[in-house]
Scaffold this motif. Structure first.
Motif, PDB file in Angstrom:
ATOM      1  N   ALA A 117      37.266  30.519  44.550  1.00 34.08           N
ATOM      2  CA  ALA A 117      37.330  31.515  45.615  1.00 34.08           C
ATOM      3  C   ALA A 117      35.988  31.726  46.305  1.00 34.08           C
ATOM      4  O   ALA A 117      35.849  32.646  47.095  1.00 34.08           O
ATOM      5  CB  ALA A 117      37.830  32.841  45.050  1.00 34.08           C
ATOM      6  N   ALA A 118      35.019  30.912  45.987  1.00 40.58           N
ATOM      7  CA  ALA A 118      33.686  30.973  46.587  1.00 40.58           C
ATOM      8  C   ALA A 118      33.005  32.317  46.337  1.00 40.58           C
ATOM      9  O   ALA A 118      32.200  32.771  47.141  1.00 40.58           O
ATOM     10  CB  ALA A 118      33.736  30.657  48.069  1.00 40.58           C
ATOM     11  N   GLU A 119      33.332  32.987  45.212  1.00 36.58           N
ATOM     12  CA  GLU A 119      32.626  34.203  44.834  1.00 36.58           C
ATOM     13  C   GLU A 119      31.307  33.813  44.179  1.00 36.58           C
ATOM     14  O   GLU A 119      31.266  32.921  43.345  1.00 36.58           O
ATOM     15  CB  GLU A 119      33.445  35.019  43.829  1.00 36.58           C
ATOM     16  CG  GLU A 119      34.609  35.736  44.419  1.00 36.58           C
ATOM     17  CD  GLU A 119      35.274  36.652  43.399  1.00 36.58           C
ATOM     18  OE1 GLU A 119      34.595  37.093  42.452  1.00 36.58           O
ATOM     19  OE2 GLU A 119      36.465  36.910  43.568  1.00 36.58           O
ATOM     20  N   ILE A 120      30.256  34.481  44.546  1.00 32.55           N
ATOM     21  CA  ILE A 120      28.943  34.170  43.992  1.00 32.55           C
ATOM     22  C   ILE A 120      28.641  35.178  42.877  1.00 32.55           C
ATOM     23  O   ILE A 120      28.586  36.378  43.126  1.00 32.55           O
ATOM     24  CB  ILE A 120      27.858  34.219  45.084  1.00 32.55           C
ATOM     25  CG1 ILE A 120      28.185  33.181  46.149  1.00 32.55           C
ATOM     26  CG2 ILE A 120      26.485  33.984  44.473  1.00 32.55           C
ATOM     27  CD1 ILE A 120      27.275  33.214  47.344  1.00 32.55           C
ATOM     28  N   PRO A 121      28.454  34.696  41.633  1.00 32.30           N
ATOM     29  CA  PRO A 121      28.180  35.611  40.515  1.00 32.30           C
ATOM     30  C   PRO A 121      26.778  36.212  40.640  1.00 32.30           C
ATOM     31  O   PRO A 121      25.867  35.586  41.185  1.00 32.30           O
ATOM     32  CB  PRO A 121      28.304  34.729  39.279  1.00 32.30           C
ATOM     33  CG  PRO A 121      28.111  33.342  39.763  1.00 32.30           C
ATOM     34  CD  PRO A 121      28.544  33.308  41.187  1.00 32.30           C
ATOM     35  N   SER A 122      26.601  37.412  40.089  1.00 30.20           N
ATOM     36  CA  SER A 122      25.294  38.066  40.106  1.00 30.20           C
ATOM     37  C   SER A 122      24.360  37.402  39.089  1.00 30.20           C
ATOM     38  O   SER A 122      24.796  36.649  38.216  1.00 30.20           O
ATOM     39  CB  SER A 122      25.443  39.551  39.785  1.00 30.20           C
ATOM     40  OG  SER A 122      25.796  39.715  38.422  1.00 30.20           O
ATOM     41  N   MET A 123      23.091  37.723  39.197  1.00 27.96           N
ATOM     42  CA  MET A 123      22.099  37.156  38.280  1.00 27.96           C
ATOM     43  C   MET A 123      22.368  37.607  36.843  1.00 27.96           C
ATOM     44  O   MET A 123      22.244  36.812  35.910  1.00 27.96           O
ATOM     45  CB  MET A 123      20.693  37.577  38.707  1.00 27.96           C
ATOM     46  CG  MET A 123      19.606  36.960  37.853  1.00 27.96           C
ATOM     47  SD  MET A 123      19.614  35.150  37.836  1.00 27.96           S
ATOM     48  CE  MET A 123      19.093  34.787  39.480  1.00 27.96           C
ATOM     49  N   LEU A 124      22.769  38.867  36.649  1.00 26.50           N
ATOM     50  CA  LEU A 124      23.068  39.343  35.296  1.00 26.50           C
ATOM     51  C   LEU A 124      24.276  38.620  34.702  1.00 26.50           C
ATOM     52  O   LEU A 124      24.316  38.347  33.500  1.00 26.50           O
ATOM     53  CB  LEU A 124      23.307  40.852  35.299  1.00 26.50           C
ATOM     54  CG  LEU A 124      22.064  41.714  35.519  1.00 26.50           C
ATOM     55  CD1 LEU A 124      22.450  43.192  35.586  1.00 26.50           C
ATOM     56  CD2 LEU A 124      21.047  41.481  34.421  1.00 26.50           C
ATOM     57  N   THR A 125      25.248  38.289  35.532  1.00 24.09           N
ATOM     58  CA  THR A 125      26.404  37.528  35.063  1.00 24.09           C
ATOM     59  C   THR A 125      25.972  36.153  34.588  1.00 24.09           C
ATOM     60  O   THR A 125      26.405  35.676  33.532  1.00 24.09           O
ATOM     61  CB  THR A 125      27.453  37.397  36.178  1.00 24.09           C
ATOM     62  OG1 THR A 125      27.850  38.704  36.587  1.00 24.09           O
ATOM     63  CG2 THR A 125      28.658  36.612  35.727  1.00 24.09           C
ATOM     64  N   LEU A 126      25.108  35.506  35.345  1.00 23.03           N
ATOM     65  CA  LEU A 126      24.614  34.184  34.963  1.00 23.03           C
ATOM     66  C   LEU A 126      23.792  34.247  33.674  1.00 23.03           C
ATOM     67  O   LEU A 126      23.944  33.398  32.791  1.00 23.03           O
ATOM     68  CB  LEU A 126      23.784  33.584  36.094  1.00 23.03           C
ATOM     69  CG  LEU A 126      24.552  33.248  37.364  1.00 23.03           C
ATOM     70  CD1 LEU A 126      23.585  32.790  38.445  1.00 23.03           C
ATOM     71  CD2 LEU A 126      25.611  32.207  37.107  1.00 23.03           C
ATOM     72  N   VAL A 149      32.714  31.389  36.677  1.00 14.31           N
ATOM     73  CA  VAL A 149      32.543  30.017  37.177  1.00 14.31           C
ATOM     74  C   VAL A 149      33.803  29.569  37.917  1.00 14.31           C
ATOM     75  O   VAL A 149      33.728  28.989  39.009  1.00 14.31           O
ATOM     76  CB  VAL A 149      32.212  29.051  36.016  1.00 14.31           C
ATOM     77  CG1 VAL A 149      32.188  27.607  36.489  1.00 14.31           C
ATOM     78  CG2 VAL A 149      30.892  29.432  35.373  1.00 14.31           C
ATOM     79  N   TRP A 150      34.971  29.859  37.343  1.00 17.04           N
ATOM     80  CA  TRP A 150      36.225  29.489  38.015  1.00 17.04           C
ATOM     81  C   TRP A 150      36.367  30.247  39.333  1.00 17.04           C
ATOM     82  O   TRP A 150      36.824  29.689  40.323  1.00 17.04           O
ATOM     83  CB  TRP A 150      37.435  29.757  37.133  1.00 17.04           C
ATOM     84  CG  TRP A 150      37.403  29.098  35.783  1.00 17.04           C
ATOM     85  CD1 TRP A 150      37.762  29.675  34.604  1.00 17.04           C
ATOM     86  CD2 TRP A 150      36.996  27.772  35.448  1.00 17.04           C
ATOM     87  NE1 TRP A 150      37.585  28.796  33.574  1.00 17.04           N
ATOM     88  CE2 TRP A 150      37.124  27.620  34.063  1.00 17.04           C
ATOM     89  CE3 TRP A 150      36.514  26.694  36.184  1.00 17.04           C
ATOM     90  CZ2 TRP A 150      36.788  26.436  33.400  1.00 17.04           C
ATOM     91  CZ3 TRP A 150      36.178  25.523  35.523  1.00 17.04           C
ATOM     92  CH2 TRP A 150      36.326  25.399  34.160  1.00 17.04           C
ATOM     93  N   ALA A 151      35.968  31.532  39.351  1.00 14.91           N
ATOM     94  CA  ALA A 151      36.027  32.310  40.591  1.00 14.91           C
ATOM     95  C   ALA A 151      35.046  31.758  41.624  1.00 14.91           C
ATOM     96  O   ALA A 151      35.333  31.745  42.821  1.00 14.91           O
ATOM     97  CB  ALA A 151      35.730  33.773  40.305  1.00 14.91           C
ATOM     98  N   TRP A 152      33.901  31.290  41.149  1.00 17.00           N
ATOM     99  CA  TRP A 152      32.906  30.716  42.050  1.00 17.00           C
ATOM    100  C   TRP A 152      33.449  29.446  42.689  1.00 17.00           C
ATOM    101  O   TRP A 152      33.357  29.247  43.888  1.00 17.00           O
ATOM    102  CB  TRP A 152      31.642  30.462  41.263  1.00 17.00           C
ATOM    103  CG  TRP A 152      30.484  29.881  42.019  1.00 17.00           C
ATOM    104  CD1 TRP A 152      30.215  30.004  43.356  1.00 17.00           C
ATOM    105  CD2 TRP A 152      29.423  29.118  41.486  1.00 17.00           C
ATOM    106  NE1 TRP A 152      29.063  29.365  43.678  1.00 17.00           N
ATOM    107  CE2 TRP A 152      28.537  28.805  42.533  1.00 17.00           C
ATOM    108  CE3 TRP A 152      29.125  28.668  40.205  1.00 17.00           C
ATOM    109  CZ2 TRP A 152      27.381  28.057  42.342  1.00 17.00           C
ATOM    110  CZ3 TRP A 152      27.973  27.940  40.026  1.00 17.00           C
ATOM    111  CH2 TRP A 152      27.116  27.632  41.090  1.00 17.00           C
ATOM    112  N   TRP A 153      34.028  28.566  41.876  1.00 17.49           N
ATOM    113  CA  TRP A 153      34.557  27.308  42.405  1.00 17.49           C
ATOM    114  C   TRP A 153      35.829  27.518  43.216  1.00 17.49           C
ATOM    115  O   TRP A 153      36.011  26.889  44.250  1.00 17.49           O
ATOM    116  CB  TRP A 153      34.834  26.332  41.274  1.00 17.49           C
ATOM    117  CG  TRP A 153      33.600  25.732  40.670  1.00 17.49           C
ATOM    118  CD1 TRP A 153      32.346  25.735  41.198  1.00 17.49           C
ATOM    119  CD2 TRP A 153      33.511  25.051  39.437  1.00 17.49           C
ATOM    120  NE1 TRP A 153      31.477  25.103  40.355  1.00 17.49           N
ATOM    121  CE2 TRP A 153      32.159  24.666  39.259  1.00 17.49           C
ATOM    122  CE3 TRP A 153      34.423  24.730  38.449  1.00 17.49           C
ATOM    123  CZ2 TRP A 153      31.730  23.970  38.144  1.00 17.49           C
ATOM    124  CZ3 TRP A 153      33.972  24.042  37.338  1.00 17.49           C
ATOM    125  CH2 TRP A 153      32.639  23.660  37.195  1.00 17.49           C
TER     126      TRP A 153
END
Length: 70
Positions: free
Chosen positions: A36-45, A30-34
């Motif tokens: 660095a704009a990295e989008i987590p995979s579905m399995l990560t979610l 979540v921190w990487a998403w916010w």
């Protein structure tokens, strides 16, 4: 942060501390998403939802135990 976690072991059950440390790992994407704009995979979610659900249900069960003991 780790010093506070270690100090909290005197007051919180070990199983609950283990779940809390997993939430730290779960929030990293979540921190990487916010940040660095990295989008987590579905399995990560899905994994994050499972860990968050386990931590939440354990917290809820702990609150119920406290109410019945009072």
């Amino acid at each position: 942060g780790f010093a506070l976690l270690t100090a909290g072991l005197r007051y919180v059950p070990v199983a609950q501390v283990a779940l809390l440390t997993l939430t730290e790992t779960m929030l990293s994407p979540v921190w990487a998403w916010w940040g660095a704009a990295e989008i987590p995979s579905m399995l990560t979610l899905i994994g994050g939802i499972v860990v968050l659900g386990a931590a939440g249900s354990r917290a809820w069960a702990g609150l119920r135990e406290q109410r019945t003991e009072s």
